[in-house]
Design an enzyme around this catalytic site. Structure first.
Site, PDB file in Angstrom:
ATOM      1  N   TYR A 100     -26.625  -0.750 -22.687  1.00 37.61           N
ATOM      2  CA  TYR A 100     -26.880   0.711 -22.292  1.00 37.61           C
ATOM      3  C   TYR A 100     -28.456   0.840 -23.420  1.00 37.61           C
ATOM      4  CZ  TYR A 100     -26.531   5.766 -21.595  1.00 37.61           C
ATOM      5  OH  TYR A 100     -26.219   7.062 -20.785  1.00 37.61           O
ATOM      6  N   SER A 156     -30.755   9.527 -23.802  1.00 38.63           N
ATOM      7  CA  SER A 156     -29.355   9.887 -23.853  1.00 38.63           C
ATOM      8  C   SER A 156     -29.726   9.723 -25.351  1.00 38.63           C
ATOM      9  CB  SER A 156     -28.790   8.539 -23.414  1.00 38.63           C
ATOM     10  OG  SER A 156     -26.982   8.530 -24.494  1.00 38.63           O
TER      11      SER A 156
END
Length: 233
Positions: free
Chosen positions: A145, A132
């Site tokens: 996250y 990501s």
């Protein structure tokens, strides 16, 4: 026929990527918890193999990998965002759940793929981890996250190093603002959010997977052109 297992294949980036590979003629193992969605996709393609499993369930994942057989590529994609809050507002239970899926699940899938690729004939294969932009720079209120995505980068580098002797390549794709249901919800609450069609991410995974065995895309960043990343912060 080339073969790939995709985790998190029932929705979002995983679902879009599965369709791109199926359209390209690959045999695709579909791993996710929602069996009905996997079956619906498999009804459209003869080369789709639904493998319902929870990525954090080691026994269920082992059964899925054994049922699929030979594997050329793993797209290690499944993950969840978790609560959007500052660290003092996050429960230990929520923290543990994100760790269990985003790190534990990725470890389990990579371990099974590595084991199978090392033992099969011809030896080798390719693991593509879904990182990501948060593996580099965080969004606000994303401590769970972001922590996991930094860990994914460590997993990618270690697999690349340890896999060399067994012809196992590992690369990472860092995707920014692909328009999935989750991003559409974010866009609704933050109308200025820049996004791109999720197909751009899916086709990028296919490009990585189709590299010849002597080549590897170690890291790829694909993102909405106008989203903040360079200069973020």
């Amino acid at each position: 026929m080339k073969s790939i297992i995709i985790t998190g294949a029932s929705s979002g980036i995983g679902h879009a990527t599965a369709k791109v590979f199926l359209d390209a003629g690959w045999r695709v193992g579909l791993i996710a918890r929602r069996a009905d969605r996997l079956e619906a996709l498999a009804d459209q393609y003869d080369t789709a193999v639904p493998l319902p499993a929870d990525v954090s369930d080691a026994n269920g994942m082992q059964a899925a990998f054994e049922a699929f057989g030979h594997i050329d590529v793993l797209f290690n994609n499944a993950g969840l965002f978790g609560p959007s809050a500052t660290i003092d507002e996050i429960t230990l239970e929520d923290w543990a759940q994100v760790m269990q899926v985003n790190i534990g699940g990725m470890f389990i899938a990579a371990r099974l793929a590595f084991m199978k690729m090392r033992a099969q004939d011809p030896q080798g294969g390719r693991i593509i981890n879904n990182g990501s932009l948060s593996a580099h720079v965080p969004r606000p209120n994303s401590v769970c996250y972001t922590t996991t995505k930094h860990a994914v980068t460590g997993l990618t580098k270690t697999l690349s190093l340890d896999g060399r002797s067994f012809n196992i390549a590992c690369g990472q794709i860092d995707i920014g603002n692909a328009e999935t249901d989750l991003l559409r919800q974010l866009k609704a609450s933050q109308p200025g959010t820049e996004t791109m069609d999720v197909g751009n991410a899916a086709r990028s995974v296919l490009h990585m997977a189709e590299m010849p065995t002597e080549a590897n895309v170690q890291f790829m960043t694909v993102m909405a052109t106008r989203m903040p990343y360079i200069g973020r912060g």
